[in-house]
Every structure is written in C-alpha cells, then in structure tokens.
Design a protein around this motif. Structure first.
Motif, PDB file in Angstrom:
ATOM      1  N   THR A 122       0.828  -1.186   0.037  1.00 41.21           N
ATOM      2  CA  THR A 122       0.165  -0.099   0.105  1.00 41.21           C
ATOM      3  C   THR A 122       0.955   1.249   0.002  1.00 41.21           C
ATOM      4  N   PRO A 123       0.431   2.651  -0.248  1.00 46.01           N
ATOM      5  CA  PRO A 123       1.153   3.558  -0.029  1.00 46.01           C
ATOM      6  C   PRO A 123       1.856   3.692   1.105  1.00 46.01           C
ATOM      7  N   GLU A 124       1.177   3.165   2.030  1.00 46.01           N
ATOM      8  CA  GLU A 124       1.880   3.534   3.249  1.00 46.01           C
ATOM      9  C   GLU A 124       2.984   2.225   3.602  1.00 46.01           C
ATOM     10  N   GLY A 125       3.245   1.421   2.695  1.00 42.90           N
ATOM     11  CA  GLY A 125       4.286   0.544   2.846  1.00 42.90           C
ATOM     12  C   GLY A 125       3.805  -0.818   3.521  1.00 42.90           C
ATOM     13  N   ILE A 126       2.507  -1.146   3.676  1.00 39.59           N
ATOM     14  CA  ILE A 126       1.826  -2.272   4.153  1.00 39.59           C
ATOM     15  C   ILE A 126       1.484  -3.304   3.049  1.00 39.59           C
TER      16      ILE A 126
END
Length: 195
Positions: A122-126
């Motif tokens: 995801t954009p958050e790095g998840i």
C-alpha cells in the motif's frame, strides 16, 4: 462512536452513523471488536461495513480520474511509472507500489538468476493480499541486457516470484525494473553478469 474503555450513559437511539444497538441498561462499556456491553446489555456497531464501503468509494473515485498522473516519490530504488490507470482491484488502493524485496545475485551469462521477490504494498508500505496484479520484469541498466525467461508473473498473496530469469549479455552494474499497471515501479539492486 465512543472511545474504547469509556464507561458512561448509553448512546441515544440515533447516535452514530450507520450503527445499530440494543440497550437494556443505563451504564455501558465499549469493548474491543466493536462490541458494547454493560450488565447484560449489548450494543453492536456495524463498522466493518462502513470501512469496506469507504474503500470501494475511494477505488471508484480513482477509476473516474484515471487520466491523472501520480507524481509521488519513492525510495532511491523505486521509480514512479504510473501509467494513469488504477490498480486492478479495490484490494490494492490507489498509490500502491512495488518493492523489490530480494534482488538477483551476480551470475554467469545465460545462467538462471537467483530468485527475485517483489512485494505489492500500500502507499503506507503495508503488505497486501493481492492476487490480481501482473508484474513485468525488464532491463533497466543497460536497457538491452538480454533478459529472458518468464517476464510477467501474477501476484499471489501480495507477493511475486521470478524464478527463471536469465541475462544473455555480460555486463557490470545490471539492474532490472519491475512494473505493473497503476502501481509505482521498483528496480533491483545492481549485479554483474560474467562470461
């Protein structure tokens, strides 16, 4: 929605968007998992449905504005090559990215490279559980490195494995690039190909 651990008077019948509850007592306590309880009374909040509906709305909005260009930046080994299309499914939110988790090691000409692992984040790095994205491998440096093998692979559980890549030309500082529609691309660490 009252905070977790709050003890006080129960909410009114119309309090909370998209929530429903059954009240039989004056006091109540918000427990984990979206359940309210107090002295035998239970209050059930429908929050999971709201989150799913919100994610679907965000995805539909991204599809509607598919001509926009993603100008976000990434790490030094990632390049933004978003082609304007949204990710394949709502499970992969707009702005998601590829990250090379394991780069190939140096090898001989035409030898099978060590396994390359690419993750869909995801954009958050998840990490995601994406099973729809197709990731494509290509030469980045040099652009004509002679890459062969299975160059396009489906993600499984948010992970993509390239297991039979080969490079047909000797070179130093070779780097591979990995791309997918609607996602920020990523490149491998450099490695050498010798005779």
């Amino acid at each position: 929605t009252p905070p977790t651990g709050y003890v006080g008077p129960p909410p009114t019948e119309n309090q909370g968007t998209g929530s429903s509850f059954l009240s039989r007592n004056k006091g109540w306590l918000l427990l984990g998992g979206g359940v309210l309880a107090a002295g035998g009374g239970y209050y059930l909040y429908k929050k999971d449905k709201e989150k799913k509906e919100q994610r679907q709305r965000e995805w539909e909005s991204a599809v509607a504005s598919s001509t926009s260009t993603n100008t976000s930046t990434n790490t030094s080994t990632s390049t933004n090559t978003n082609d304007g299309r949204a990710p394949a499914t709502a499970d992969v939110p707009p702005g998601s990215k590829l990250v090379v988790a394991v780069s190939p090691a140096s090898a001989k000409v035409d030898a099978i490279l060590s396994e390359v692992k690419v993750a869909v984040l995801t954009p958050e790095g998840i990490g995601t559980n994406d099973n729809n994205t197709v990731v494509t491998a290509s030469c980045l440096q040099p652009t004509d490195c002679g890459l062969t093998g299975t160059l396009s692979v489906h993600a499984v559980g948010g992970q993509v494995y390239f297991r039979n890549l080969r490079v047909s030309k000797p070179n130093t500082g070779v780097r591979l690039q990995f791309t997918a529609p609607g996602l920020v691309s990523s490149s491998s660490s450099s490695f050498n190909i010798t005779e």
